[in-house]
Design a protein around this motif. Structure first.
Motif, PDB file in Angstrom:
ATOM      1  N   SER A   1       0.831  -1.198   0.000  1.00 50.44           N
ATOM      2  CA  SER A   1       0.000   0.000   0.000  1.00 50.44           C
ATOM      3  C   SER A   1       0.876   1.264   0.000  1.00 50.44           C
ATOM      4  O   SER A   1       0.597   2.232  -0.732  1.00 50.44           O
ATOM      5  CB  SER A   1      -1.004  -0.095   1.161  1.00 50.44           C
ATOM      6  N   LEU A   2       1.997   1.254   0.730  1.00 48.28           N
ATOM      7  CA  LEU A   2       2.933   2.389   0.674  1.00 48.28           C
ATOM      8  C   LEU A   2       3.487   2.555  -0.741  1.00 48.28           C
ATOM      9  O   LEU A   2       3.549   3.667  -1.277  1.00 48.28           O
ATOM     10  CB  LEU A   2       4.081   2.160   1.676  1.00 48.28           C
ATOM     11  N   ALA A   3       3.845   1.424  -1.366  1.00 49.32           N
ATOM     12  CA  ALA A   3       4.401   1.496  -2.722  1.00 49.32           C
ATOM     13  C   ALA A   3       3.385   2.055  -3.704  1.00 49.32           C
ATOM     14  O   ALA A   3       3.722   2.877  -4.564  1.00 49.32           O
ATOM     15  CB  ALA A   3       4.877   0.116  -3.158  1.00 49.32           C
ATOM     16  N   SER A   4       2.124   1.656  -3.577  1.00 48.09           N
ATOM     17  CA  SER A   4       1.166   2.180  -4.569  1.00 48.09           C
ATOM     18  C   SER A   4       0.793   3.630  -4.287  1.00 48.09           C
ATOM     19  O   SER A   4       0.597   4.403  -5.226  1.00 48.09           O
ATOM     20  CB  SER A   4      -0.036   1.267  -4.770  1.00 48.09           C
ATOM     21  N   ASP A   5       0.755   4.038  -3.018  1.00 55.39           N
ATOM     22  CA  ASP A   5       0.532   5.469  -2.730  1.00 55.39           C
ATOM     23  C   ASP A   5       1.681   6.306  -3.285  1.00 55.39           C
ATOM     24  O   ASP A   5       1.476   7.381  -3.865  1.00 55.39           O
ATOM     25  CB  ASP A   5       0.457   5.714  -1.210  1.00 55.39           C
TER      26      ASP A   5
ATOM     27  N   ALA B   1       7.809  -5.215  -5.909  1.00 54.30           N
ATOM     28  CA  ALA B   1       8.212  -5.229  -7.321  1.00 54.30           C
ATOM     29  C   ALA B   1       6.973  -5.179  -8.209  1.00 54.30           C
ATOM     30  O   ALA B   1       6.910  -4.432  -9.193  1.00 54.30           O
ATOM     31  CB  ALA B   1       9.039  -6.474  -7.624  1.00 54.30           C
ATOM     32  N   GLU B   2       5.941  -5.953  -7.856  1.00 51.76           N
ATOM     33  CA  GLU B   2       4.687  -5.937  -8.639  1.00 51.76           C
ATOM     34  C   GLU B   2       4.010  -4.573  -8.537  1.00 51.76           C
ATOM     35  O   GLU B   2       3.519  -4.031  -9.523  1.00 51.76           O
ATOM     36  CB  GLU B   2       3.709  -6.986  -8.094  1.00 51.76           C
ATOM     37  N   ALA B   3       4.027  -4.000  -7.326  1.00 53.20           N
ATOM     38  CA  ALA B   3       3.326  -2.724  -7.114  1.00 53.20           C
ATOM     39  C   ALA B   3       3.974  -1.567  -7.865  1.00 53.20           C
ATOM     40  O   ALA B   3       3.308  -0.587  -8.187  1.00 53.20           O
ATOM     41  CB  ALA B   3       3.262  -2.414  -5.616  1.00 53.20           C
ATOM     42  N   VAL B   4       5.290  -1.647  -8.137  1.00 52.95           N
ATOM     43  CA  VAL B   4       5.950  -0.525  -8.826  1.00 52.95           C
ATOM     44  C   VAL B   4       6.271  -0.846 -10.288  1.00 52.95           C
ATOM     45  O   VAL B   4       6.848  -0.018 -10.989  1.00 52.95           O
ATOM     46  CB  VAL B   4       7.232  -0.062  -8.076  1.00 52.95           C
ATOM     47  N   ALA B   5       5.869  -2.040 -10.749  1.00 56.88           N
ATOM     48  CA  ALA B   5       6.181  -2.442 -12.122  1.00 56.88           C
ATOM     49  C   ALA B   5       5.681  -1.399 -13.115  1.00 56.88           C
ATOM     50  O   ALA B   5       4.552  -0.926 -13.021  1.00 56.88           O
ATOM     51  CB  ALA B   5       5.557  -3.797 -12.416  1.00 56.88           C
ATOM     52  N   GLY B   6       6.543  -1.035 -14.057  1.00 58.74           N
ATOM     53  CA  GLY B   6       6.159  -0.077 -15.099  1.00 58.74           C
ATOM     54  C   GLY B   6       6.125   1.367 -14.628  1.00 58.74           C
ATOM     55  O   GLY B   6       5.737   2.265 -15.382  1.00 58.74           O
TER      56      GLY B   6
ATOM     57  N   ALA C   1       4.254   7.988   2.520  1.00 60.23           N
ATOM     58  CA  ALA C   1       4.274   8.274   1.077  1.00 60.23           C
ATOM     59  C   ALA C   1       4.333   9.776   0.787  1.00 60.23           C
ATOM     60  O   ALA C   1       5.084  10.226  -0.078  1.00 60.23           O
ATOM     61  CB  ALA C   1       3.049   7.658   0.408  1.00 60.23           C
ATOM     62  N   GLU C   2       3.554  10.537   1.550  1.00 64.83           N
ATOM     63  CA  GLU C   2       3.499  11.986   1.284  1.00 64.83           C
ATOM     64  C   GLU C   2       4.859  12.646   1.563  1.00 64.83           C
ATOM     65  O   GLU C   2       5.348  13.453   0.765  1.00 64.83           O
ATOM     66  CB  GLU C   2       2.435  12.594   2.201  1.00 64.83           C
ATOM     67  N   ASP C   3       5.465  12.283   2.694  1.00 63.14           N
ATOM     68  CA  ASP C   3       6.770  12.861   3.042  1.00 63.14           C
ATOM     69  C   ASP C   3       7.846  12.446   2.039  1.00 63.14           C
ATOM     70  O   ASP C   3       8.640  13.266   1.580  1.00 63.14           O
ATOM     71  CB  ASP C   3       7.221  12.397   4.445  1.00 63.14           C
ATOM     72  N   PHE C   4       7.846  11.162   1.697  1.00 62.68           N
ATOM     73  CA  PHE C   4       8.895  10.695   0.786  1.00 62.68           C
ATOM     74  C   PHE C   4       8.701  11.315  -0.605  1.00 62.68           C
ATOM     75  O   PHE C   4       9.678  11.675  -1.270  1.00 62.68           O
ATOM     76  CB  PHE C   4       8.892   9.165   0.713  1.00 62.68           C
ATOM     77  N   ALA C   5       7.447  11.457  -1.015  1.00 62.52           N
ATOM     78  CA  ALA C   5       7.177  12.065  -2.324  1.00 62.52           C
ATOM     79  C   ALA C   5       7.639  13.522  -2.324  1.00 62.52           C
ATOM     80  O   ALA C   5       8.237  14.006  -3.286  1.00 62.52           O
ATOM     81  CB  ALA C   5       5.693  11.987  -2.654  1.00 62.52           C
ATOM     82  N   ARG C   6       7.403  14.218  -1.212  1.00 58.39           N
ATOM     83  CA  ARG C   6       7.856  15.623  -1.139  1.00 58.39           C
ATOM     84  C   ARG C   6       9.386  15.705  -1.221  1.00 58.39           C
ATOM     85  O   ARG C   6       9.957  16.626  -1.823  1.00 58.39           O
ATOM     86  CB  ARG C   6       7.339  16.272   0.163  1.00 58.39           C
TER      87      ARG C   6
END
Ligand code: PEP
Length: 253
Positions: free
Chosen positions: A21-25, A51-56, A240-245
């Motif tokens: 869920s963290l990977a997809s957010d 790996a599946e969640a971030v594929a592509g 996710a929000e912090d890492f994305a920032r």
């Protein structure tokens, strides 16, 4: 010339469900960021699902550790080839927690660096001084020893897949970040060392990340420094929000 890298070290956190869920957010939050190489390093057990969640997507996968042997009677260990097989493009080695809690030596870390180079995997090679070493003026000697030993027999060609992470031990998980100037001073020293060990071309092309309590509030300043090419992020990469920032730091592009 050096593509910035922001890498998240999830350490011993997140169940399978939490990790996916963290990977997809994160995937949605950084979808527009094509200027930065974004990497996440979940626990071994979550690698395959992440790996599946971030594929592509524009998110790459890293492991937090590896064992230098390809196969054999090494109970509990995982080889570079198996990490490649599960979809990892990078492996973190030399993290101060492994040096301190698991007594990993420079020589052992070097054997991992060589195994990763042979396997054609990217390496995030961590180095950094303790507070005591800094306060007793041994910081540069320690960094010199860690770089010289850790990269022994890594060729100039293989350096193309090595990213160095400068992580002062006193700044990891403590909330105490190195100032922008302290980070720049260490990074410039490391780059000069790489020039000595290799040449200007290798030193100029090698990314040097800063790690140690990187947060949304301090990344922009750190990234203004000429020798800071990104960050290795622990605690703040679990959100996710912090890492994305952090990945979308302000002078991006
Ligand atoms: C790390 O573990 O590599 C790290 C830098 O942790 P934190 O960001 O939590 O200080």
């Amino acid at each position: 010339m050096r593509t910035p890298m922001i890498a998240g070290n999830w350490k011993l956190h997140k169940t399978l469900q939490e990790a996916t869920s963290l990977a997809s957010d994160l995937r949605s939050a950084v979808a527009d960021n094509r200027a930065v190489e974004i990497v996440v390093a979940p626990v071994y057990t979550a690698l395959s699902k992440v790996a599946e969640a971030v594929a592509g997507s524009n998110i790459k996968l890293a492991a937090q550790n590896c064992y230098p042997e390809a196969q054999g009677a090494f109970t509990g260990e995982v080889s570079p080839a198996l990490l490649k097989d599960v979809g990892c493009q990078y492996v973190i080695i030399g993290h101060s927690e492994r040096r301190q809690l698991f007594s990993e030596t420079d020589e052992f870390i070097n054997s991992k660096a060589r195994a990763l180079a042979e396997a054609g995997l990217g390496t995030i090679f961590c180095i950094g001084e303790t507070l005591e070493e800094r306060e007793t003026d041994r910081m540069f000697d320690v960094l010199r020893r860690q770089v010289r030993c850790g990269l022994k027999n890594i060729t100039a060609g293989q350096m193309g897949r090595v990213v160095v992470a400068y992580e002062p031990v006193w700044a990891i998980g403590t909330g105490k970040t190195a100032s922008d100037e302290q980070a720049q001073e260490a990074h410039a020293f490391i780059r000069a060392l790489l020039t000595e060990l290799y040449d200007e071309q290798v030193a100029g092309a090698t990314r040097i990340l800063y790690g140690g309590s990187v947060k949304p509030g301090n990344i922009d300043g750190l990234m203004t420094q000429p020798d800071v090419d990104g960050a290795l992020v622990g605690g703040a990469s679990l959100n996710a929000e912090d890492f994305a920032r952090i990945a979308n730091f302000q002078n991006v592009g």
